[in-house]
Design a protein around this motif. Structure first.
Motif, PDB file in Angstrom:
ATOM      1  N   SER A  21     -13.777   5.322  -4.073  1.00 58.67           N
ATOM      2  CA  SER A  21     -13.707   6.299  -3.111  1.00 58.67           C
ATOM      3  C   SER A  21     -14.300   5.820  -1.676  1.00 58.67           C
TER       4      SER A  21
ATOM      5  N   SER B 219       0.547   5.076   0.199  1.00 63.02           N
ATOM      6  CA  SER B 219      -0.358   5.836   0.652  1.00 63.02           C
ATOM      7  C   SER B 219      -0.065   7.263   0.633  1.00 63.02           C
TER       8      SER B 219
ATOM      9  N   SER C  75      -3.519   4.982  -2.347  1.00 63.37           N
ATOM     10  CA  SER C  75      -4.545   6.057  -1.810  1.00 63.37           C
ATOM     11  C   SER C  75      -4.034   7.602  -1.688  1.00 63.37           C
TER      12      SER C  75
ATOM     13  N   HIS D 251      -9.567   8.454  -1.498  1.00 59.89           N
ATOM     14  CA  HIS D 251      -9.711   7.731  -2.959  1.00 59.89           C
ATOM     15  C   HIS D 251      -8.656   6.804  -3.101  1.00 59.89           C
ATOM     16  N   PHE D 252      -9.038   5.604  -3.776  1.00 61.04           N
ATOM     17  CA  PHE D 252      -8.110   4.428  -4.057  1.00 61.04           C
ATOM     18  C   PHE D 252      -8.109   4.001  -5.347  1.00 61.04           C
TER      19      PHE D 252
ATOM     20  N   TRP E  24       0.788  -1.270  -0.121  1.00 54.83           N
ATOM     21  CA  TRP E  24      -0.040   0.111   0.059  1.00 54.83           C
ATOM     22  C   TRP E  24       0.822   1.301  -0.088  1.00 54.83           C
TER      23      TRP E  24
ATOM     24  N   GLN F 132      -1.853  -1.199  -3.905  1.00 60.94           N
ATOM     25  CA  GLN F 132      -2.859  -0.194  -3.617  1.00 60.94           C
ATOM     26  C   GLN F 132      -2.233   1.042  -3.436  1.00 60.94           C
TER      27      GLN F 132
END
Length: 120
Positions: A81, A36, A117, A98-99, A34, A115
């Motif tokens: 979202s 972010s 975001s 949001h992703f 992830w 992922q």
């Protein structure tokens, strides 16, 4: 059930704020990479379940709005979202982030995730 249907069902469920529901969708060897807005995190089965449990302490409702979804073989990509309602103000829906994510499905479970975001 197809990989696309599995992912759609996952995001329509309360898995993001319900540890028990989350367990139903996770492969035991799951890894989520992830990126972010706060940096890189790599999560495994236990850390994802713990995150779901932590989110349930702050939010009474979680809703995902998928704007794009593409599936090919065992891979599913989506843009969505994430909206929540807080314990303090359960009447107001708030955009959390949001992703964009790519999921690999194995044994009808989420297996590998990539992922990105951005907080709203």
């Amino acid at each position: 059930m197809s990989p696309k249907e599995i992912v759609q069902k996952f995001y329509k469920s309360d898995a993001l704020i319900d540890r028990d529901v989350m367990q139903e969708y996770l492969h035991p060897e799951i890894i989520l990479d992830w990126n972010s807005s706060k940096g890189f995190i790599q999560m495994n089965y236990d850390s994802i379940l713990n995150l779901s449990q932590e989110l349930s302490k702050a939010y009474v409702r979680s809703k995902v709005r998928i704007s794009h979804i593409i599936a090919e073989n065992d891979l599913v990509s989506l843009r969505y979202s994430h909206f929540v309602k807080t314990i303090e103000n359960p009447r107001e829906e708030m955009l959390l982030a949001h992703f964009i994510v790519i999921w690999q499905i194995k044994d009808n479970k989420l297996f590998k995730g990539y992922q990105m975001s951005q907080i709203s």
